[in-house]
Design an enzyme around this catalytic site. Structure first.
Site, mmCIF file in Angstrom:
data_model
loop_
_atom_site.group_PDB
_atom_site.id
_atom_site.type_symbol
_atom_site.label_atom_id
_atom_site.label_comp_id
_atom_site.label_asym_id
_atom_site.label_seq_id
_atom_site.Cartn_x
_atom_site.Cartn_y
_atom_site.Cartn_z
ATOM 1 N N LEU A 99 0.816 -1.213 0.000
ATOM 2 C CA LEU A 99 0.000 0.000 0.000
ATOM 3 C C LEU A 99 0.849 1.262 0.000
ATOM 4 O O LEU A 99 0.402 2.313 -0.438
ATOM 5 C CB LEU A 99 -0.932 0.016 1.219
ATOM 6 C CG LEU A 99 -1.935 -1.117 1.307
ATOM 7 C CD1 LEU A 99 -2.696 -1.049 2.629
ATOM 8 C CD2 LEU A 99 -2.892 -1.072 0.126
ATOM 9 N N GLY A 132 7.993 3.999 2.795
ATOM 10 C CA GLY A 132 8.683 5.195 3.230
ATOM 11 C C GLY A 132 10.119 4.860 3.563
ATOM 12 O O GLY A 132 10.572 3.729 3.369
ATOM 13 N N LYS A 139 2.351 -2.839 8.932
ATOM 14 C CA LYS A 139 3.454 -1.884 8.803
ATOM 15 C C LYS A 139 4.711 -2.603 9.265
ATOM 16 O O LYS A 139 4.771 -3.090 10.392
ATOM 17 C CB LYS A 139 3.170 -0.671 9.687
ATOM 18 C CG LYS A 139 4.221 0.395 9.674
ATOM 19 C CD LYS A 139 3.755 1.528 10.591
ATOM 20 C CE LYS A 139 4.636 2.730 10.528
ATOM 21 N NZ LYS A 139 4.102 3.822 11.382
ATOM 22 N N ASP A 183 0.823 14.763 14.312
ATOM 23 C CA ASP A 183 0.917 14.764 12.847
ATOM 24 C C ASP A 183 -0.472 14.676 12.224
ATOM 25 O O ASP A 183 -0.701 13.902 11.297
ATOM 26 C CB ASP A 183 1.794 13.603 12.364
ATOM 27 C CG ASP A 183 2.189 13.746 10.894
ATOM 28 O OD1 ASP A 183 2.142 14.878 10.364
ATOM 29 O OD2 ASP A 183 2.538 12.726 10.277
#
Length: 182
Positions: free
Chosen positions: A24, A27, A50, A154
């Site tokens: 998906l 980074g 993740k 964030d």
């Protein structure tokens, strides 16, 4: 985040106890996959996994941030926060599995339809859901009744998921902080 990405690296077939289907996103520190827990096919639930990159695992500061994110998010049980299902932080697996919600980031929605095209009442609806999740996280208490004081740090349209069901959920507490130790 639901934007699909193509990469030169192949999607692994299995991460921990999850069968992966699709990358998906990626980074500097990790990759995010759509996966299913390896159970009977009729009972499999989709999750988002993740995974930290090997280079990131070797950095003690990054590993500490990852573990902090996991400690914080595993405590968060609110309808406007994506639920963390599992944390694995033992060699060789460093992963965080969260619930999967079909939808798009608020950023993608606003880019697709145009910010001005979204009615004010829809803006207010999304904002109240985001604020409800933030308020819950900030007011969450530990077992002794002490406020954890979690701050997301964030909040932006790319970290707000708008599900096809109409649910609005905060994602990515990766740089969140708690005022007291979790």
């Amino acid at each position: 985040k639901s934007e699909l990405r193509s990469t030169s690296e192949a999607t692994p077939k299995r991460i921990g106890r999850y069968d992966t289907f699709l990358e998906l996103g990626a980074g500097r520190l990790g990759r995010v996959y759509l996966a299913a827990q390896n159970e009977q096919a009729a009972q499999s639930q989709l999750v988002v996994v993740k995974v930290l990159r090997r280079e990131a695992v070797e950095d003690e500061h990054v590993l500490a941030l990852f573990k902090d994110e996991a400690r914080i998010t595993t405590r968060l049980q609110h309808p406007n926060i994506v639920r963390t299902r599992e944390l694995t932080a033992e060699p060789p697996d460093y992963l965080l599995a969260t619930e999967y919600q079909a939808g798009h980031s608020l950023l993608e929605v606003l880019r697709r339809v145009g910010r001005q095209a979204v009615p004010v009442d829809e803006h207010i609806y999304v904002l109240t859901k985001v604020l409800a999740g933030l308020s819950y996280a900030h007011e969450l208490k530990d077992a002794r009744g002490q406020a954890l004081g979690i701050v997301h740090r964030d909040v932006n349209p790319s970290n707000v998921l708008v599900a096809y069901t109409g649910d609005v959920k905060l994602i990515d507490f990766g740089i969140a902080r708690a005022s007291s130790a979790v």
